[in-house]
Design a protein around this motif. Structure first.
Motif, PDB file in Angstrom:
ATOM      1  N   UNK A 203       0.594  -1.432  -0.264  1.00 18.29           N
ATOM      2  CA  UNK A 203      -0.207   0.330  -0.280  1.00 18.29           C
ATOM      3  C   UNK A 203       0.847   1.399  -0.225  1.00 18.29           C
ATOM      4  N   UNK A 204       1.841   1.109   0.507  1.00 18.42           N
ATOM      5  CA  UNK A 204       2.406   2.122   0.988  1.00 18.42           C
ATOM      6  C   UNK A 204       3.651   2.313  -0.644  1.00 18.42           C
ATOM      7  N   UNK A 205       4.072   1.593  -0.861  1.00 15.38           N
ATOM      8  CA  UNK A 205       4.511   1.365  -2.504  1.00 15.38           C
ATOM      9  C   UNK A 205       4.082   1.920  -3.230  1.00 15.38           C
ATOM     10  N   UNK A 206       2.655   1.619  -3.300  1.00 17.98           N
ATOM     11  CA  UNK A 206       1.985   2.629  -4.467  1.00 17.98           C
ATOM     12  C   UNK A 206       1.702   4.225  -4.245  1.00 17.98           C
ATOM     13  N   UNK A 207       0.984   4.456  -2.822  1.00 16.06           N
ATOM     14  CA  UNK A 207       1.142   5.217  -2.451  1.00 16.06           C
ATOM     15  C   UNK A 207       1.843   6.245  -2.823  1.00 16.06           C
ATOM     16  N   UNK A 208       3.905   6.355  -2.337  1.00  7.60           N
ATOM     17  CA  UNK A 208       5.162   6.843  -2.222  1.00  7.60           C
ATOM     18  C   UNK A 208       4.774   6.892  -3.811  1.00  7.60           C
ATOM     19  N   UNK A 209       4.853   5.579  -5.058  1.00  5.76           N
ATOM     20  CA  UNK A 209       5.605   6.171  -6.407  1.00  5.76           C
ATOM     21  C   UNK A 209       4.599   7.281  -7.185  1.00  5.76           C
ATOM     22  N   UNK A 210       2.943   7.042  -6.168  1.00  6.81           N
ATOM     23  CA  UNK A 210       2.135   8.377  -6.953  1.00  6.81           C
ATOM     24  C   UNK A 210       2.379   9.431  -6.696  1.00  6.81           C
TER      25      UNK A 210
ATOM     26  N   UNK B  83       5.320  10.958  -6.430  1.00  7.97           N
ATOM     27  CA  UNK B  83       6.713  11.265  -7.228  1.00  7.97           C
ATOM     28  C   UNK B  83       8.195  10.498  -6.450  1.00  7.97           C
ATOM     29  N   UNK B  84       7.554   9.074  -6.056  1.00  9.54           N
ATOM     30  CA  UNK B  84       9.282   9.084  -5.034  1.00  9.54           C
ATOM     31  C   UNK B  84       9.612   7.561  -6.295  1.00  9.54           C
ATOM     32  N   UNK B  85      10.794   7.380  -5.964  1.00  8.75           N
ATOM     33  CA  UNK B  85      11.615   5.988  -6.538  1.00  8.75           C
ATOM     34  C   UNK B  85      11.370   5.352  -5.495  1.00  8.75           C
ATOM     35  N   UNK B  86      10.348   3.926  -5.024  1.00 11.33           N
ATOM     36  CA  UNK B  86      10.365   3.099  -4.060  1.00 11.33           C
ATOM     37  C   UNK B  86      11.136   2.219  -4.352  1.00 11.33           C
TER      38      UNK B  86
END
Length: 384
Positions: free
Chosen positions: A148-155, A157-160
């Motif tokens: 969930x955090x991977x998808x939210x952080x990617x959205x 603008x982070x490279x996760x």
């Protein structure tokens, strides 16, 4: 915590245009503009925080000597201060004595505003285009929240980096994991009941501390902060912070808080890592009896035969784009092109294939990458 832009000196007709573009670019970086706090002499005393990221613009004018008390405070706090003048030939008459060893910025028309805003963002360490986050977690405890955090952080603008999503088949797992952690700005650690029972997660925590990477520690209900995390922002969760009793998904407001905290801690951890690298290099230089100059843009000068060599401490893995950006930055700041520009980096935990690639790039690019461990050789060759 906020990013503090401090504006001192004389009134400047371009001030509002500077702020308008700055807020626009901050918004384009995916940050909340409320994180940017503008300070002037009237609100400095009650609004300034020495431990928050800060960048100061000093607007020069002929015979201008304003705000010397505030400049002294900022200099003592090692705050970056950029003297701004309309004509560099009048620099000495426009800037107080305390700033005369700084490189000035010429601002005489609106076309130069974008370059000035770039300097501000670089001073805040926000211009690094690769905004990298590493998620550390125990798969058996929190894989659903990690995704969930991977998808939210990617959205956002982070490279996760998430181990189940970010390592290609056939790659050496642990080697790639350490490489990606070394190149990360922030670690989001999911502190669950069994986190420290895994040797792998314990190693990730130890590695993060050794690299001075900031940690957002998301703490499950009824658990305590892991004290071994050195640079840490804790987020304490309660049962109500999950959308059901299984603790498999966080409420949206909690996710937003984690993302916001990641933005805030990112500048602090980048600054800490760059300061550590800078301090190590300066220590090496002192041991070699080499005189260095640390500039407000966080680059270092050394001299040989009246020629200047520039050292730019670089976090993570240098890229060809880093070389290009470094050259453009130095050429924009310096009126005379230096003899050579080096990107100083710590090669520990960087994969051998990348180290070989950097050596190959050094054969073709005017900006060279330089391992911290080899900088004594450069100092000996160029600083005598």
């Amino acid at each position: 915590m906020k990013y503090q832009l401090i504006i001192l000196g004389a009134p400047n007709k371009f001030e509002q245009a500077i702020l308008d573009l700055l807020f626009k670019q901050v918004d384009e970086l995916g940050m909340n503009c409320n994180m940017l706090h503008i300070l002037k002499r009237d609100n400095f005393k009650n609004g300034y925080h020495a431990n928050y990221p800060a960048y100061c613009l000093y607007m020069g004018d002929i015979n201008q000597e304003a705000d010397l008390d505030i400049l002294t405070i900022l200099k003592n706090d090692a705050t970056l201060i950029l003297p701004i003048v309309s004509d560099l030939t009048n620099f000495d008459e426009s800037i107080p004595e305390i700033l005369k060893n700084q490189n000035g910025f010429k601002l005489s028309n609106e076309e130069e505003i974008s370059s000035l805003v770039s300097c501000i963002l670089e001073g805040f360490s926000l211009i690094r285009t690769s905004r990298r986050v590493f998620i550390s977690y125990r798969r058996s405890d929190s894989s659903h929240v990690a995704i969930q955090l991977y998808e939210a952080l990617e959205k956002s603008g982070f490279d996760v980096f998430l181990d189940t999503h970010s390592i290609r088949p056939g790659e050496p797992f642990q080697e790639e994991l350490w490489h990606r952690m070394t190149d990360s700005d922030i670690i989001v650690l999911l502190n669950t009941a069994n986190f420290l029972e895994s040797k792998w997660t314990k190693q990730e925590l130890a590695k993060a501390n050794s690299l001075s990477i900031g940690i957002i520690q998301v703490i499950w209900p009824n658990l305590k902060l892991i004290p071994e995390a050195h640079i840490c922002k804790p987020i304490l969760l309660e049962d109500k912070d999950f959308d059901d009793y299984t603790h498999k998904k966080l409420e949206e407001s909690v996710v937003k808080n984690i993302i916001s905290s990641t933005e805030v801690l990112r500048a602090r951890t980048l600054a800490a890592r760059q300061d550590n690298l800078t301090s190590e290099f300066i220590s090496f230089a002192s041991q070699s009896n080499v005189e260095v100059t640390l500039h407000h843009d966080k680059f270092i000068s050394i001299y040989k035969n009246n020629e200047e060599y520039i050292i730019i401490p670089t976090i993570g893995v240098p890229k060809s784009l880093s070389c290009n950006n470094a050259e453009e930055l130095i050429l924009r700041i310096k009126q005379k092109k230096p003899k050579c520009i080096y990107l100083l980096y710590d090669h520990v935990n960087i994969r051998n294939k990348w180290l070989c690639h950097l050596e190959w790039l050094n054969q073709y690019l005017p900006v060279q990458s330089l391992k911290l461990s080899e900088s004594l050789t450069i100092l000996g060759a160029n600083g005598e």
